[in-house]
Scaffold this motif. Structure first.
Motif, PDB file in Angstrom:
ATOM      1  N   ASP A  38       6.847  58.693  20.682  1.00  0.00           N
ATOM      2  CA  ASP A  38       7.762  59.773  21.041  1.00  0.00           C
ATOM      3  C   ASP A  38       7.042  61.110  21.121  1.00  0.00           C
ATOM      4  O   ASP A  38       7.260  61.900  22.052  1.00  0.00           O
ATOM      5  CB  ASP A  38       8.930  59.851  20.058  1.00  0.00           C
ATOM      6  CG  ASP A  38       8.478  60.006  18.611  1.00  0.00           C
ATOM      7  OD1 ASP A  38       7.290  59.725  18.315  1.00  0.00           O
ATOM      8  OD2 ASP A  38       9.308  60.398  17.775  1.00  0.00           O
ATOM      9  N   THR A  39       6.142  61.346  20.163  1.00  0.00           N
ATOM     10  CA  THR A  39       5.375  62.601  20.151  1.00  0.00           C
ATOM     11  C   THR A  39       4.443  62.676  21.354  1.00  0.00           C
ATOM     12  O   THR A  39       4.307  63.735  21.988  1.00  0.00           O
ATOM     13  CB  THR A  39       4.564  62.720  18.853  1.00  0.00           C
ATOM     14  OG1 THR A  39       5.449  62.676  17.729  1.00  0.00           O
ATOM     15  CG2 THR A  39       3.768  64.013  18.818  1.00  0.00           C
ATOM     16  N   VAL A  41       4.722  61.089  24.302  1.00  0.00           N
ATOM     17  CA  VAL A  41       5.479  61.234  25.552  1.00  0.00           C
ATOM     18  C   VAL A  41       5.977  62.667  25.701  1.00  0.00           C
ATOM     19  O   VAL A  41       5.863  63.273  26.783  1.00  0.00           O
ATOM     20  CB  VAL A  41       6.652  60.243  25.594  1.00  0.00           C
ATOM     21  CG1 VAL A  41       7.609  60.590  26.738  1.00  0.00           C
ATOM     22  CG2 VAL A  41       6.130  58.830  25.764  1.00  0.00           C
ATOM     23  N   GLU A  42       6.533  63.224  24.647  1.00  0.00           N
ATOM     24  CA  GLU A  42       7.028  64.600  24.715  1.00  0.00           C
ATOM     25  C   GLU A  42       5.898  65.568  25.074  1.00  0.00           C
ATOM     26  O   GLU A  42       6.056  66.439  25.945  1.00  0.00           O
ATOM     27  CB  GLU A  42       7.649  64.995  23.380  1.00  0.00           C
ATOM     28  CG  GLU A  42       8.190  66.428  23.371  1.00  0.00           C
ATOM     29  CD  GLU A  42       8.785  66.822  22.023  1.00  0.00           C
ATOM     30  OE1 GLU A  42       9.351  67.930  21.946  1.00  0.00           O
ATOM     31  OE2 GLU A  42       8.664  66.040  21.057  1.00  0.00           O
ATOM     32  N   GLY A  43       4.752  65.392  24.411  1.00  0.00           N
ATOM     33  CA  GLY A  43       3.627  66.283  24.682  1.00  0.00           C
ATOM     34  C   GLY A  43       3.075  66.110  26.079  1.00  0.00           C
ATOM     35  O   GLY A  43       2.716  67.094  26.743  1.00  0.00           O
ATOM     36  N   LEU A  45       4.671  65.009  28.831  1.00  0.00           N
ATOM     37  CA  LEU A  45       5.591  65.541  29.830  1.00  0.00           C
ATOM     38  C   LEU A  45       5.629  67.062  29.803  1.00  0.00           C
ATOM     39  O   LEU A  45       5.690  67.714  30.856  1.00  0.00           O
ATOM     40  CB  LEU A  45       6.994  64.969  29.612  1.00  0.00           C
ATOM     41  CG  LEU A  45       7.133  63.459  29.832  1.00  0.00           C
ATOM     42  CD1 LEU A  45       8.561  63.007  29.538  1.00  0.00           C
ATOM     43  CD2 LEU A  45       6.732  63.071  31.253  1.00  0.00           C
ATOM     44  N   ASP A  46       5.566  67.645  28.612  1.00  0.00           N
ATOM     45  CA  ASP A  46       5.545  69.104  28.510  1.00  0.00           C
ATOM     46  C   ASP A  46       4.294  69.671  29.173  1.00  0.00           C
ATOM     47  O   ASP A  46       4.352  70.686  29.879  1.00  0.00           O
ATOM     48  CB  ASP A  46       5.599  69.544  27.045  1.00  0.00           C
ATOM     49  CG  ASP A  46       6.976  69.381  26.427  1.00  0.00           C
ATOM     50  OD1 ASP A  46       7.946  69.162  27.187  1.00  0.00           O
ATOM     51  OD2 ASP A  46       7.089  69.456  25.188  1.00  0.00           O
ATOM     52  N   GLU A  72      10.629  54.793  25.292  1.00  0.00           N
ATOM     53  CA  GLU A  72      10.648  56.238  25.092  1.00  0.00           C
ATOM     54  C   GLU A  72      10.762  56.989  26.415  1.00  0.00           C
ATOM     55  O   GLU A  72      11.463  58.004  26.507  1.00  0.00           O
ATOM     56  CB  GLU A  72       9.382  56.676  24.345  1.00  0.00           C
ATOM     57  CG  GLU A  72       9.353  58.146  23.963  1.00  0.00           C
ATOM     58  CD  GLU A  72      10.525  58.563  23.097  1.00  0.00           C
ATOM     59  OE1 GLU A  72      10.966  59.734  23.235  1.00  0.00           O
ATOM     60  OE2 GLU A  72      11.030  57.735  22.298  1.00  0.00           O
ATOM     61  N   SER A  76      13.548  59.601  27.675  1.00  0.00           N
ATOM     62  CA  SER A  76      13.163  60.956  28.073  1.00  0.00           C
ATOM     63  C   SER A  76      13.544  61.273  29.512  1.00  0.00           C
ATOM     64  O   SER A  76      13.662  62.450  29.868  1.00  0.00           O
ATOM     65  CB  SER A  76      11.647  61.136  27.900  1.00  0.00           C
ATOM     66  OG  SER A  76      11.260  60.918  26.568  1.00  0.00           O
ATOM     67  N   PRO A  78      11.928  61.130  32.668  1.00  0.00           N
ATOM     68  CA  PRO A  78      11.025  62.088  33.327  1.00  0.00           C
ATOM     69  C   PRO A  78      11.461  62.386  34.752  1.00  0.00           C
ATOM     70  O   PRO A  78      12.033  61.538  35.434  1.00  0.00           O
ATOM     71  CB  PRO A  78       9.669  61.371  33.291  1.00  0.00           C
ATOM     72  CG  PRO A  78       9.997  59.913  33.194  1.00  0.00           C
ATOM     73  CD  PRO A  78      11.246  59.852  32.364  1.00  0.00           C
TER      74      PRO A  78
END
Length: 291
Positions: A38-39, A41-43, A45-46, A72, A76, A78
């Motif tokens: 999760d961390t 993927v979030e990073g 995509l950001d 995930e 999210s 995307p």
């Protein structure tokens, strides 16, 4: 992390051809499980959607973590599919099922490469198996096992395997850094690896880079730098001093040469070095140079 001031007048967010999608995110390959999916993927995509997003290439994922990655990404949602570098960590037999999963999630993932370590006894039959498992529109990336002894005969055998990988139509890969001193190849080994990529016309990939410029980490191990590899790749083609590029710790000098390469409309470096595997911190650092 070395920060290099930018001397470019390019518009914010623009990326010179050399640096486009150059740094693959290898966060999911970190030892001991590393960051949570999760961390990561979030990073990812950001960063992809941020000011330096044009430098970010593939998200590198081992087959063993593909299922939670898909879960995930579905959560999210995307805006565009994530370019994927799939790393085989459970045998070539796992590739068809993994690729089937990826192709069935076309709104989430686009497979770009399938990457695997080669056996010690690399032979044409094994390379043919790789070709059978990897579709034509996906690049097969093979990492011959580099000897850690430094024995000249062992190094020669490894380089021969690198050449066979390239001549077979696959992209050779070299691990250039890591937590152990043995993870870092000698300067001569990197130089000869790049020379084979140039001679065969098959661009190579490097991973394990955690520095923008060559430096020594907290454990006392000297790590190769992204800028060093970029400049060394260009000099490999142009006949410059490759060893000096690989050993330089002069960030300003390397940055100036890399900026000149980055603004040029040519494929000099990409003909030797396709991309590097690092992390988002390296994307930001390189973005300071390329912006």
């Amino acid at each position: 992390m070395t920060t290099v001031p930018s001397g470019s007048s390019a518009a914010p967010g623009s990326v010179p051809p050399l640096f486009a999608s150059f740094v693959d995110d290898t966060s999911l390959l970190r030892p001991g499980g590393g960051l949570g999916v999760d961390t990561v993927v979030e990073g990812y995509l950001d960063t992809r959607d941020g000011v330096h997003g044009g430098l970010l290439g593939r998200l590198v994922c081992p087959v063993s973590r593909l299922s939670p990655l898909v879960t995930e990404l579905a959560r999210s949602a995307p805006a565009a599919p994530v370019d994927l570098a799939l790393v085989v960590d459970s045998g070539l037999g796992s590739v068809p099922k993994a690729l089937s999963t990826v192709f069935s999630r076309a709104t989430l993932l686009t497979p770009r490469t399938v990457e695997t370590s080669a056996p010690v006894d690399l032979d044409p039959i094994w390379l043919e198996r790789v070709a059978e498992f990897v579709p034509d529109d996906v690049t097969a990336v093979v990492e011959p096992r580099r000897p850690i002894t430094g024995d000249p005969d062992d190094v020669a055998a490894w380089l021969d395997a690198v050449r066979r990988v390239a001549e077979n139509g696959c992209e050779p890969k070299l691990r250039c850094g890591g937590p152990r001193p043995s993870d870092v190849p000698a300067v001569d080994e990197v130089q000869r690896f790049l020379a084979i990529a140039a001679e065969t016309g098959r661009a190579a990939a490097v991973i394990g880079l955690s520095r923008l410029v060559r430096s020594t980490d907290g454990a006392g191990t000297t790590q190769h730098g992204i800028l060093n590899l970029l400049v060394a790749a260009a000099r490999t083609v142009d006949g410059g001093d490759v060893a000096a590029a690989l050993t330089s710790t002069d960030a300003d000098e390397l940055a100036a040469e890399a900026r000149e390469l980055g603004g040029a409309e040519n494929e000099t470096v990409r003909r030797v070095l396709a991309r590097c595997g690092a992390g988002r911190d390296e994307v930001v650092a390189l973005g300071t140079l390329a912006a």
